[in-house]
Motif scaffolding. Structure first.
Motif, PDB file in Angstrom:
ATOM      1  N   HIS A 156      -0.096  -7.239  -7.170  1.00 23.15           N
ATOM      2  CA  HIS A 156       0.523  -8.478  -6.669  1.00 23.15           C
ATOM      3  C   HIS A 156       1.538  -9.101  -7.635  1.00 23.15           C
ATOM      4  O   HIS A 156       1.761 -10.312  -7.594  1.00 23.15           O
ATOM      5  CB  HIS A 156      -0.570  -9.502  -6.353  1.00 23.15           C
ATOM      6  N   GLU A 157       2.169  -8.302  -8.485  1.00 25.08           N
ATOM      7  CA  GLU A 157       3.157  -8.880  -9.400  1.00 25.08           C
ATOM      8  C   GLU A 157       4.297  -9.570  -8.651  1.00 25.08           C
ATOM      9  O   GLU A 157       4.713 -10.679  -9.014  1.00 25.08           O
ATOM     10  CB  GLU A 157       3.736  -7.780 -10.315  1.00 25.08           C
ATOM     11  N   GLU A 158       4.802  -8.917  -7.623  1.00 30.84           N
ATOM     12  CA  GLU A 158       5.920  -9.508  -6.875  1.00 30.84           C
ATOM     13  C   GLU A 158       5.509 -10.794  -6.161  1.00 30.84           C
ATOM     14  O   GLU A 158       6.278 -11.764  -6.111  1.00 30.84           O
ATOM     15  CB  GLU A 158       6.466  -8.500  -5.858  1.00 30.84           C
TER      16      GLU A 158
ATOM     17  N   ARG B  59     -12.621   6.485  -7.225  1.00 30.60           N
ATOM     18  CA  ARG B  59     -11.236   6.723  -6.779  1.00 30.60           C
ATOM     19  C   ARG B  59     -11.181   6.496  -5.283  1.00 30.60           C
ATOM     20  O   ARG B  59     -11.484   7.376  -4.498  1.00 30.60           O
ATOM     21  CB  ARG B  59     -10.767   8.131  -7.134  1.00 30.60           C
ATOM     22  N   CYS B  60     -10.800   5.282  -4.902  1.00 29.60           N
ATOM     23  CA  CYS B  60     -10.881   4.844  -3.502  1.00 29.60           C
ATOM     24  C   CYS B  60      -9.512   4.516  -2.933  1.00 29.60           C
ATOM     25  O   CYS B  60      -8.537   4.329  -3.657  1.00 29.60           O
ATOM     26  CB  CYS B  60     -11.759   3.598  -3.397  1.00 29.60           C
ATOM     27  N   ARG B  61      -9.497   4.396  -1.619  1.00 28.19           N
ATOM     28  CA  ARG B  61      -8.300   3.905  -0.933  1.00 28.19           C
ATOM     29  C   ARG B  61      -8.347   2.394  -0.746  1.00 28.19           C
ATOM     30  O   ARG B  61      -7.312   1.756  -0.563  1.00 28.19           O
ATOM     31  CB  ARG B  61      -8.166   4.603   0.425  1.00 28.19           C
ATOM     32  N   GLU B  62      -9.533   1.838  -0.775  1.00 31.74           N
ATOM     33  CA  GLU B  62      -9.707   0.383  -0.757  1.00 31.74           C
ATOM     34  C   GLU B  62     -10.699   0.039  -1.853  1.00 31.74           C
ATOM     35  O   GLU B  62     -11.768   0.631  -1.937  1.00 31.74           O
ATOM     36  CB  GLU B  62     -10.215  -0.101   0.605  1.00 31.74           C
ATOM     37  N   PHE B  63     -10.343  -0.932  -2.703  1.00 32.03           N
ATOM     38  CA  PHE B  63     -11.179  -1.250  -3.849  1.00 32.03           C
ATOM     39  C   PHE B  63     -10.986  -2.719  -4.212  1.00 32.03           C
ATOM     40  O   PHE B  63     -10.025  -3.362  -3.764  1.00 32.03           O
ATOM     41  CB  PHE B  63     -10.837  -0.345  -5.040  1.00 32.03           C
ATOM     42  N   THR B  64     -11.879  -3.244  -5.027  1.00 28.05           N
ATOM     43  CA  THR B  64     -11.836  -4.654  -5.401  1.00 28.05           C
ATOM     44  C   THR B  64     -11.437  -4.790  -6.859  1.00 28.05           C
ATOM     45  O   THR B  64     -11.961  -4.086  -7.725  1.00 28.05           O
ATOM     46  CB  THR B  64     -13.205  -5.324  -5.187  1.00 28.05           C
ATOM     47  N   MET B  65     -10.492  -5.702  -7.118  1.00 31.26           N
ATOM     48  CA  MET B  65     -10.012  -5.952  -8.477  1.00 31.26           C
ATOM     49  C   MET B  65      -9.865  -7.441  -8.727  1.00 31.26           C
ATOM     50  O   MET B  65      -9.725  -8.234  -7.800  1.00 31.26           O
ATOM     51  CB  MET B  65      -8.639  -5.301  -8.700  1.00 31.26           C
ATOM     52  N   LEU B  66      -9.910  -7.791 -10.003  1.00 31.22           N
ATOM     53  CA  LEU B  66      -9.405  -9.091 -10.438  1.00 31.22           C
ATOM     54  C   LEU B  66      -7.981  -8.863 -10.930  1.00 31.22           C
ATOM     55  O   LEU B  66      -7.732  -7.938 -11.700  1.00 31.22           O
ATOM     56  CB  LEU B  66     -10.268  -9.669 -11.553  1.00 31.22           C
ATOM     57  N   ASP B  67      -7.042  -9.692 -10.450  1.00 38.20           N
ATOM     58  CA  ASP B  67      -5.660  -9.674 -10.947  1.00 38.20           C
ATOM     59  C   ASP B  67      -5.416 -10.982 -11.674  1.00 38.20           C
ATOM     60  O   ASP B  67      -5.502 -12.046 -11.061  1.00 38.20           O
ATOM     61  CB  ASP B  67      -4.631  -9.633  -9.804  1.00 38.20           C
ATOM     62  N   GLY B  68      -5.092 -10.892 -12.952  1.00 40.17           N
ATOM     63  CA  GLY B  68      -4.668 -12.075 -13.679  1.00 40.17           C
ATOM     64  C   GLY B  68      -3.185 -11.992 -13.986  1.00 40.17           C
ATOM     65  O   GLY B  68      -2.667 -10.911 -14.298  1.00 40.17           O
ATOM     66  N   TYR B  69      -2.480 -13.116 -13.881  1.00 38.50           N
ATOM     67  CA  TYR B  69      -1.043 -13.157 -14.173  1.00 38.50           C
ATOM     68  C   TYR B  69      -0.748 -14.398 -15.007  1.00 38.50           C
ATOM     69  O   TYR B  69      -1.175 -15.507 -14.669  1.00 38.50           O
ATOM     70  CB  TYR B  69      -0.229 -13.215 -12.879  1.00 38.50           C
ATOM     71  N   SER B  70      -0.027 -14.192 -16.108  1.00 43.68           N
ATOM     72  CA  SER B  70       0.334 -15.334 -16.949  1.00 43.68           C
ATOM     73  C   SER B  70       1.845 -15.370 -17.150  1.00 43.68           C
ATOM     74  O   SER B  70       2.508 -14.335 -17.183  1.00 43.68           O
ATOM     75  CB  SER B  70      -0.389 -15.261 -18.306  1.00 43.68           C
ATOM     76  N   PHE B  71       2.374 -16.596 -17.278  1.00 48.43           N
ATOM     77  CA  PHE B  71       3.818 -16.821 -17.436  1.00 48.43           C
ATOM     78  C   PHE B  71       4.033 -17.717 -18.650  1.00 48.43           C
ATOM     79  O   PHE B  71       3.327 -18.724 -18.828  1.00 48.43           O
ATOM     80  CB  PHE B  71       4.400 -17.475 -16.177  1.00 48.43           C
TER      81      PHE B  71
ATOM     82  N   THR C  90       9.759  -9.431 -19.293  1.00 47.73           N
ATOM     83  CA  THR C  90      10.640 -10.056 -18.295  1.00 47.73           C
ATOM     84  C   THR C  90      11.041  -9.096 -17.175  1.00 47.73           C
ATOM     85  O   THR C  90      11.970  -9.376 -16.427  1.00 47.73           O
ATOM     86  CB  THR C  90      11.913 -10.592 -18.976  1.00 47.73           C
ATOM     87  N   ARG C  91      10.356  -7.970 -17.071  1.00 46.77           N
ATOM     88  CA  ARG C  91      10.755  -6.978 -16.056  1.00 46.77           C
ATOM     89  C   ARG C  91      10.812  -7.600 -14.658  1.00 46.77           C
ATOM     90  O   ARG C  91      11.788  -7.410 -13.919  1.00 46.77           O
ATOM     91  CB  ARG C  91       9.782  -5.804 -16.066  1.00 46.77           C
ATOM     92  N   TYR C  92       9.783  -8.313 -14.269  1.00 48.30           N
ATOM     93  CA  TYR C  92       9.725  -8.867 -12.911  1.00 48.30           C
ATOM     94  C   TYR C  92      10.475 -10.183 -12.809  1.00 48.30           C
ATOM     95  O   TYR C  92      11.129 -10.452 -11.796  1.00 48.30           O
ATOM     96  CB  TYR C  92       8.267  -9.052 -12.491  1.00 48.30           C
ATOM     97  N   THR C  93      10.373 -11.003 -13.823  1.00 45.98           N
ATOM     98  CA  THR C  93      11.007 -12.320 -13.732  1.00 45.98           C
ATOM     99  C   THR C  93      12.531 -12.212 -13.746  1.00 45.98           C
ATOM    100  O   THR C  93      13.218 -12.985 -13.072  1.00 45.98           O
ATOM    101  CB  THR C  93      10.519 -13.217 -14.885  1.00 45.98           C
TER     102      THR C  93
END
Length: 576
Positions: free
Chosen positions: A111-113, A152-164, A419-422
């Motif tokens: 979910h970076e974008e 190794r799944c096609r659907e899986f659960t993750m925590l996504d953390g994003y900091s700016f 800064t790749r995405y920003t």
């Protein structure tokens, strides 16, 4: 919960398609069921453990000041095109959906974008930074070879953390905080983890770290120095030079290269068998498009090219292996006969190849190879770099030690994205002078379902699962040996009520089953504390033991609730 009411359909036979320990045990113990390749349903016991792993991660990320959000799984492809990742990933791992109006969407593997799109619309000033958010959600990946159950799944659960952040120094602090959070969370989950230097892959970034659990069934290869403790995924592991020159040896007295017919011999094994030579005397020529420009990479015949190292050496944004038609166009020959002599493109070589002389290559002609090939004389190298996968016995890049090889399960991956995405999406802030700058970004990805699977893979024995108290589906199980015995039934029921009142999550197995079945099921599902209400009740006692070591003790019935609660608390404290 009473076992007679709990849905936990255990299996006595190991499913034929289950390869890994975790896969076998989670199926046998009734934690998960397969719906399709790489797609699993969580039954009550599995769902309880998954939620507890989530909660452990949630608590540790909350502790460092991260804020929880929930982002859409369904994402417009347009935002992936903004960062260029759609062009690089299309057809590889992403599921696409077309709605009624013809617009394309994707089920997000990450979910970076999405988060950058939010931040660019709502963050204006340096005073609003830093910002650290996270979510816990299912992700989707079109895995070509799903295997290993939840590994190794096609659907899986993750925590996504994003900091700016406003700068790299501030990102470094958030990264260090995240390491602290992940260390604590994985420790509470009972895992003996290692932090391993890793390759950023399609997400990108620098200073990326993978959390690994070493196990013979691990899917990842990790290189470990036997001296200084350097650990790196094979995708990234650098190979020490030990002072070796990368200057090609002189070829003044060497015979000229000559063509030799090799009918039908395309692979390394086929060529070496036909010419009766070692793979160490053969050099593979692998063709790629680097940012659209053709490039040839040379590695020794018994080595594997590392595409991540090649991409880093070339400094390109995209690196795509040439298809059959492109190989034919570039070499004039079918796949299997490419070589550097006469090739009209940039040629880069692994350091090992640059030190070689008098070797065999493809001749850019069908059914033909060259022997007595020398770099510098027969072709020109544009670059020499470390381009191959490290292997056991290779020199460490940081000390005089050598590599050993471990197998590992990745349970998390954290990145300094910069800064790749920003920059690509115009996510900027104004500094105190009113000047615009791209935000500096980090992302952090502890796996949730993979953590559950890694615990099941490494904390088990011949009888079943051995859950740590922190994430076990129940903290204690009462095994009522003879439900028809009024005294046993009353004692077990009273103890169950007392434990519930003390906040101990307890499963009461009062089923009308043989005691052997109950004991086997208790061991299989792996509840950490077992209480047996049986023959010792005649002495006014019950039997107490842990699933981990099965060392039994008897305690008075009147003291049993406190003893169990204290045991659970002690087991949890061991992991904090």
């Amino acid at each position: 919960m009473k076992a007679s009411q709990l849905f936990f359909p255990t299996l006595r036979e190991v499913p034929a398609d289950a390869e890994f320990t975790s896969h076998k045990l989670l199926l046998r113990a009734g934690f998960i069921r397969r719906l399709g390749p790489g797609i699993y349903s969580f039954l009550p016991l599995g769902w309880k453990v998954l939620r507890k792993v989530e909660q452990v991660l949630r608590e540790e990320f909350d502790r460092i000041g991260a804020q929880e959000v929930l982002l859409p799984a369904l994402q417009p492809i347009d935002i992936w095109r903004e960062t260029g990742r759609w062009q690089g990933r299309q057809g590889e791992v992403m599921y696409t959906v077309t709605d009624h109006s013809g617009r394309e969407w994707t089920l997000g593997p990450t979910h970076e974008e999405v988060i950058t799109d939010i931040v660019r619309g709502d963050i204006r000033s340096y005073r609003q930074l830093p910002l650290y958010v996270y979510q816990i959600q299912n992700k989707f990946r079109d895995e070509l070879r799903p295997r290993g159950g939840l590994l190794r799944c096609r659907e899986f659960t993750m925590l996504d953390g994003y900091s700016f952040h406003t700068d790299w120094e501030d990102l470094d602090r958030a990264f260090a905080d995240t390491v602290t959070a992940c260390d604590a969370a994985y420790g509470r989950c009972g895992l003996d983890y290692k932090r391993v230097e890793a390759f950023g892959g399609a997400i990108g970034g620098k200073d990326t770290v993978e959390y690994m659990v070493f196990t013979p069934n691990g899917e990842d290869t990790v290189l470990a120095c036997d001296s200084c403790g350097y650990l790196a995924n094979v995708e990234l592991a650098a190979i020490g030079e030990r002072g070796a020159s990368v200057t090609p040896p002189p070829a003044a007295d060497a015979p000229a290269h000559e063509a030799v017919a090799t009918p039908g011999a395309k692979t390394v094994d086929q060529v070496c068998s036909f010419l009766k030579c070692s793979p160490k005397r053969l050099v593979k020529t692998l063709l790629y498009a680097a940012d659209g420009e053709p490039v040839a990479a040379l590695v020794r015949g018994d080595r594997e090219l590392n595409e991540g190292k090649l991409q880093a050496a070339l400094g390109c944004s995209t690196l795509v292996m040439a298809d059959d038609a492109q190989v034919q166009l570039l070499t004039g020959a079918p796949v299997g006969f490419a070589g550097p002599v006469g090739l009209d493109c940039r040629i880069v070589a692994d350091r090992e190849v640059a030190r070689m002389a008098d070797y065999i290559t493809g001749a850019n002609q069908a059914d033909t190879h060259y022997r007595h090939v020398h770099p510098g004389r027969d072709f020109t190298l544009a670059m020499v770099a470390d381009l191959r996968n490290a292997t056991k016995g290779d020199p460490c890049p940081r000390c005089e030690g050598t590599f050993t090889v471990e197998r590992g399960i990745e349970i998390g991956h954290i990145f300094k994205l910069g800064t790749r995405y920003t920059e690509a999406m115009g996510a900027t802030y104004q500094d105190e002078n009113g000047e615009d700058h791209p935000m500096v970004m980090g992302c952090y990805g502890p796996g949730v379902s993979r953590t559950l699977a890694a615990v099941a893979e490494t904390l088990s024995d011949k009888d079943g699962l051995v859950w740590p108290a922190e994430i076990a589906p129940f903290e204690a199980i009462i095994l009522l040996v003879n439900p028809s015995d009024a005294a046993q039934f009353e004692a077990a029921s009273r103890l169950y009520a007392e434990l519930q009142a003390r906040g101990v999550e307890t499963l009461l197995d009062e089923r009308d089953e043989r005691s052997g079945v109950k004991f086997k099921d208790a061991d299989l599902i792996g509840v950490p504390v077992q209480v047996v209400v049986g023959r010792t009740l005649a002495e006014g006692k019950v039997e107490l033991r842990t699933r981990r070591d099965k060392a039994a003790e008897t305690v008075p019935v009147a003291d049993a609730a406190d003893a169990v609660a204290n045991m659970v608390a002690r087991l949890k404290a061991e992991r904090r």
